[in-house]
Design a protein around this motif. Sequence first.
Motif, mmCIF file in Angstrom:
data_model
loop_
_atom_site.group_PDB
_atom_site.id
_atom_site.type_symbol
_atom_site.label_atom_id
_atom_site.label_comp_id
_atom_site.label_asym_id
_atom_site.label_seq_id
_atom_site.Cartn_x
_atom_site.Cartn_y
_atom_site.Cartn_z
ATOM 1 N N VAL A 9 110.557 24.323 20.848
ATOM 2 C CA VAL A 9 110.224 24.342 19.423
ATOM 3 C C VAL A 9 109.284 23.206 19.046
ATOM 4 O O VAL A 9 108.318 23.393 18.308
ATOM 5 N N HIS A 10 109.556 22.012 19.571
ATOM 6 C CA HIS A 10 108.840 20.821 19.131
ATOM 7 C C HIS A 10 107.496 20.668 19.840
ATOM 8 O O HIS A 10 107.354 20.952 21.036
ATOM 9 N N ASN A 11 106.520 20.188 19.083
ATOM 10 C CA ASN A 11 105.217 19.865 19.637
ATOM 11 C C ASN A 11 105.364 18.738 20.666
ATOM 12 O O ASN A 11 106.127 17.796 20.445
ATOM 13 N N PRO A 12 104.659 18.801 21.794
ATOM 14 C CA PRO A 12 104.773 17.749 22.810
ATOM 15 C C PRO A 12 104.278 16.376 22.373
ATOM 16 O O PRO A 12 104.337 15.433 23.161
ATOM 17 N N THR A 13 103.790 16.258 21.157
ATOM 18 C CA THR A 13 103.466 14.933 20.626
ATOM 19 C C THR A 13 104.559 14.456 19.660
ATOM 20 O O THR A 13 104.378 13.433 18.988
ATOM 21 N N ASP A 14 105.679 15.182 19.579
ATOM 22 C CA ASP A 14 106.787 14.805 18.696
ATOM 23 C C ASP A 14 107.211 13.371 18.961
ATOM 24 O O ASP A 14 107.493 12.988 20.104
ATOM 25 N N ALA A 15 107.294 12.570 17.910
ATOM 26 C CA ALA A 15 107.536 11.135 18.078
ATOM 27 C C ALA A 15 108.926 10.844 18.623
ATOM 28 O O ALA A 15 109.090 9.990 19.500
ATOM 29 N N ARG A 16 109.953 11.529 18.122
ATOM 30 C CA ARG A 16 111.315 11.236 18.569
ATOM 31 C C ARG A 16 111.485 11.532 20.059
ATOM 32 O O ARG A 16 111.996 10.707 20.812
ATOM 33 N N ILE A 17 111.038 12.706 20.475
ATOM 34 C CA ILE A 17 111.265 13.120 21.855
ATOM 35 C C ILE A 17 110.353 12.376 22.819
ATOM 36 O O ILE A 17 110.817 11.759 23.789
ATOM 37 N N PHE A 18 109.066 12.443 22.570
ATOM 38 C CA PHE A 18 108.105 12.054 23.602
ATOM 39 C C PHE A 18 107.654 10.594 23.515
ATOM 40 O O PHE A 18 107.244 10.030 24.527
ATOM 41 N N ARG A 19 107.734 10.007 22.332
ATOM 42 C CA ARG A 19 107.327 8.607 22.246
ATOM 43 C C ARG A 19 108.534 7.677 22.312
ATOM 44 O O ARG A 19 108.524 6.689 23.045
ATOM 45 N N ARG A 20 109.578 8.001 21.537
ATOM 46 C CA ARG A 20 110.718 7.092 21.490
ATOM 47 C C ARG A 20 111.668 7.313 22.671
ATOM 48 O O ARG A 20 111.869 6.424 23.496
ATOM 49 N N GLU A 21 112.269 8.501 22.735
ATOM 50 C CA GLU A 21 113.319 8.711 23.724
ATOM 51 C C GLU A 21 112.777 8.714 25.150
ATOM 52 O O GLU A 21 113.314 7.997 26.015
ATOM 53 N N ILE A 22 111.757 9.502 25.425
ATOM 54 C CA ILE A 22 111.204 9.506 26.780
ATOM 55 C C ILE A 22 110.621 8.145 27.118
ATOM 56 O O ILE A 22 110.761 7.652 28.242
ATOM 57 N N GLY A 23 109.984 7.494 26.143
ATOM 58 C CA GLY A 23 109.470 6.148 26.385
ATOM 59 C C GLY A 23 110.564 5.181 26.787
ATOM 60 O O GLY A 23 110.398 4.374 27.716
ATOM 61 N N ALA A 24 111.716 5.246 26.104
ATOM 62 C CA ALA A 24 112.834 4.359 26.439
ATOM 63 C C ALA A 24 113.386 4.662 27.826
ATOM 64 O O ALA A 24 113.745 3.744 28.577
ATOM 65 N N LEU A 25 113.448 5.946 28.180
ATOM 66 C CA LEU A 25 113.944 6.316 29.513
ATOM 67 C C LEU A 25 112.995 5.824 30.604
ATOM 68 O O LEU A 25 113.439 5.308 31.647
ATOM 69 N N LEU A 26 111.700 5.973 30.386
ATOM 70 C CA LEU A 26 110.728 5.493 31.367
ATOM 71 C C LEU A 26 110.805 3.972 31.506
ATOM 72 O O LEU A 26 110.741 3.433 32.625
ATOM 73 N N ASN A 27 110.946 3.284 30.389
ATOM 74 C CA ASN A 27 111.060 1.817 30.435
ATOM 75 C C ASN A 27 112.303 1.376 31.187
ATOM 76 O O ASN A 27 112.335 0.270 31.748
ATOM 77 N N ALA A 28 113.337 2.240 31.185
ATOM 78 C CA ALA A 28 114.580 1.915 31.893
ATOM 79 C C ALA A 28 114.523 2.333 33.359
ATOM 80 O O ALA A 28 115.520 2.213 34.078
ATOM 81 N N GLY A 29 113.374 2.828 33.810
ATOM 82 C CA GLY A 29 113.210 3.175 35.217
ATOM 83 C C GLY A 29 113.570 4.600 35.575
ATOM 84 O O GLY A 29 113.643 4.946 36.758
ATOM 85 N N ALA A 30 113.776 5.466 34.588
ATOM 86 C CA ALA A 30 114.147 6.852 34.866
ATOM 87 C C ALA A 30 112.935 7.664 35.310
ATOM 88 O O ALA A 30 111.796 7.377 34.937
ATOM 89 N N GLU A 31 113.205 8.697 36.092
ATOM 90 C CA GLU A 31 112.201 9.712 36.418
ATOM 91 C C GLU A 31 112.399 10.854 35.433
ATOM 92 O O GLU A 31 113.491 11.422 35.343
ATOM 93 N N VAL A 32 111.359 11.187 34.671
ATOM 94 C CA VAL A 32 111.500 12.158 33.586
ATOM 95 C C VAL A 32 110.669 13.398 33.863
ATOM 96 O O VAL A 32 109.457 13.315 34.113
ATOM 97 N N HIS A 33 111.350 14.556 33.806
ATOM 98 C CA HIS A 33 110.689 15.853 33.817
ATOM 99 C C HIS A 33 110.814 16.423 32.413
ATOM 100 O O HIS A 33 111.869 16.306 31.784
ATOM 101 N N ALA A 34 109.756 17.051 31.899
ATOM 102 C CA ALA A 34 109.776 17.567 30.531
ATOM 103 C C ALA A 34 109.282 19.004 30.491
ATOM 104 O O ALA A 34 108.128 19.286 30.818
ATOM 105 N N ILE A 35 110.200 19.904 30.112
ATOM 106 C CA ILE A 35 109.844 21.296 29.840
ATOM 107 C C ILE A 35 109.455 21.373 28.376
ATOM 108 O O ILE A 35 110.255 21.064 27.487
#
Length: 363
Positions: A9-35
């Motif tokens: 549903v959400h645009n891949p530029t959505d701030a909550r999903i792609f900037r905040r949450e995924i950004g925090a996971l990447l900063n914590a060293g996670a490997e992130v896959h995004a459908i």
Amino acid sequence: MRVLVCTVVHNPTDARIFRREIGALLNAGAEVHAIAPWKSDTPGDERVVRHTVPRAVGRNRFEALRAARSRVRALATDVDVVMVHDPELLLILPWSVLRQTKTPVIWDVHEDLAAAITTKSYIPPALRKTLSFIVRRLEKLAERKCTLILAESAYQDRFTKQHEPVLNLPLVPDELPSTPRLRQAIYVGSITKHRGLDLMIELAGKLAPHHIQVRIIGETHSEQDAAALRAATNVSWDGPLPNAVAMAEVEQSMVGLSLLADIPNYRHSMPTKILEYMASGAVVVSTPLPLAVDVIGADGVVLSGFDSSCVASAAENIVSLVNDDLKRHELTQRAFTRVKTDYNWNIAGVVFASFVRGIAKTN
């Protein structure tokens, strides 16, 4: 930790999903896959492994949901946690595979969908009450099958168990942005009548004699709204932009607009765009929703109503602020200090990433 994030549903530029949450996971060293409904030119962090599916829009959802189910099934054995952002995904997830692989699922509850259904123009009015009931039943089912995180603390009232609040907070810089400001009032977000489209167009007309432009950044959801924007005078409409780009535009604006209607889905929601304006140094002008009033305090402009009767007052306040650099700087400095201390994703994102790690298979 390997995390699979999924939205149709959400645009891949959505701030909550792609900037905040995924950004925090990447900063914590996670490997992130995004459908997600990626496009070839969608900007983003190159560390994210992209899996492209169609976007679900209006009644056109089946193809996107089927593609998402297939991708989740294929990836389930290779990830430690699945995070979904659309309630309809809960209906099509391959639960038998996820149970077999012992892969936990987190549902990020973005909104009160049952309440929002009453405003969805693409849903026939006769079906809205029934669909709202079905959504409430789905929420109860979700509590038994997965872990929930809530974008609003007020959403807790809809559920039996206690769930983790993960609020929509901005990434706040160390210092108030010092970018030169244009004589403009800006709005960033989805563009609908309930989000103030008509009020902003009317406001633009009143600001034109004072050489103050209204700039709108976001996505429309009907050709009628798009046509209204194209026909409006003194309005600059850019369409949707990546959150980081949109916030850079806010940093060049003197005023940030949040003219939301008084409807259930907004009444008890954290006013994220208001926090982003405060973090970017734009003075907020808002309708009097309860949480907006609390967040803004005396450091912005809260209007007296939600309809066109408040437009004249909004215009008067904006003209005064634009022409008074000292007053505007006083308001923006106080607002920035408060949002940096109390509403800062740089702090909350660390807590979020730790929470996800605690849910994952290999924590």
